[in-house]
Design an enzyme around this catalytic site. Structure first.
Site, PDB file in Angstrom:
ATOM      1  N   ALA A   1      14.234  -2.374  -2.059  1.00 11.02           N
ATOM      2  CA  ALA A   1      14.742  -1.530  -3.154  1.00 11.02           C
ATOM      3  C   ALA A   1      13.746  -0.449  -3.570  1.00 11.02           C
ATOM      4  O   ALA A   1      14.142   0.619  -4.044  1.00 11.02           O
ATOM      5  CB  ALA A   1      15.115  -2.392  -4.353  1.00 11.02           C
TER       6      ALA A   1
ATOM      7  N   ARG B   1      25.254   2.873   4.146  1.00 15.19           N
ATOM      8  CA  ARG B   1      25.496   2.135   2.913  1.00 15.19           C
ATOM      9  C   ARG B   1      25.641   3.080   1.728  1.00 15.19           C
ATOM     10  O   ARG B   1      25.960   4.246   1.890  1.00 15.19           O
ATOM     11  CB  ARG B   1      24.387   1.100   2.732  1.00 15.19           C
ATOM     12  CG  ARG B   1      24.434   0.050   3.875  1.00 15.19           C
ATOM     13  CD  ARG B   1      23.469  -1.053   3.722  1.00 15.19           C
ATOM     14  NE  ARG B   1      23.720  -1.803   2.485  1.00 15.19           N
ATOM     15  CZ  ARG B   1      22.830  -2.605   1.926  1.00 15.19           C
ATOM     16  NH1 ARG B   1      21.635  -2.772   2.478  1.00 15.19           N
ATOM     17  NH2 ARG B   1      23.105  -3.255   0.822  1.00 15.19           N
TER      18      ARG B   1
END
Length: 145
Positions: A76, A106
């Site tokens: 992340a 994504r």
């Protein structure tokens, strides 16, 4: 050759977290795969994982004049961390960015990688094999120096 493999948040949850994206193999499976492959390639490897950005920065900084290459899956933090980018730039160690999933396919926010600017290569969507390709890339880069 000495390579530092750095894994960011939640990678220790492999096999549990979203197996439809990341697969059912565990973090220990990943570490064993990397260690075994490094031995085959006569490469010394250290694997490090943390959920804490500052700890990752500390690990990158401690690699200075110790490691010949870095494989990083910032997870992340890929999309948020200027601190990781700055740490990688400051040590000047050839670095390959790895993502288990095909991040380019994504969510929109996953298209941004701050760390990429400090990397010689990015590998995505190969699952755990991406780490092995990253090791190969660093070995090849070392031969060119």
């Amino acid at each position: 050759m000495k390579i530092l493999v750095i894994n960011g948040p939640n990678l220790n949850m492999l096999g549990i977290r979203e197996p439809q994206i990341y697969g059912s193999n565990t973090y220990n499976d990943l570490c064993n795969l990397i260690t075994d492959y490094a031995k085959q390639k006569c490469v010394e490897v250290k694997i490090f994982q943390s959920n804490h950005e500052g700890t990752l920065v500390d690990e990158i900084q401690s690699a200075y004049q110790t490691f010949d290459g870095i494989v990083i899956n910032p997870a992340a933090y890929t999309h948020t961390s200027v601190a990781l980018l700055d740490a990688l730039k400051s040590v000047g160690i050839p670095t390959v960015e790895v993502h288990i999933s095909a991040v380019e396919q994504r969510e929109d926010f996953r298209q941004i990688s701050f760390v990429r600017a400090a990397c010689i290569k990015t590998i995505t969507g190969l699952g755990f094999r991406g780490y092995l390709r990253a090791i190969d890339a660093l070995i090849e880069n070392g031969k060119q120096l």
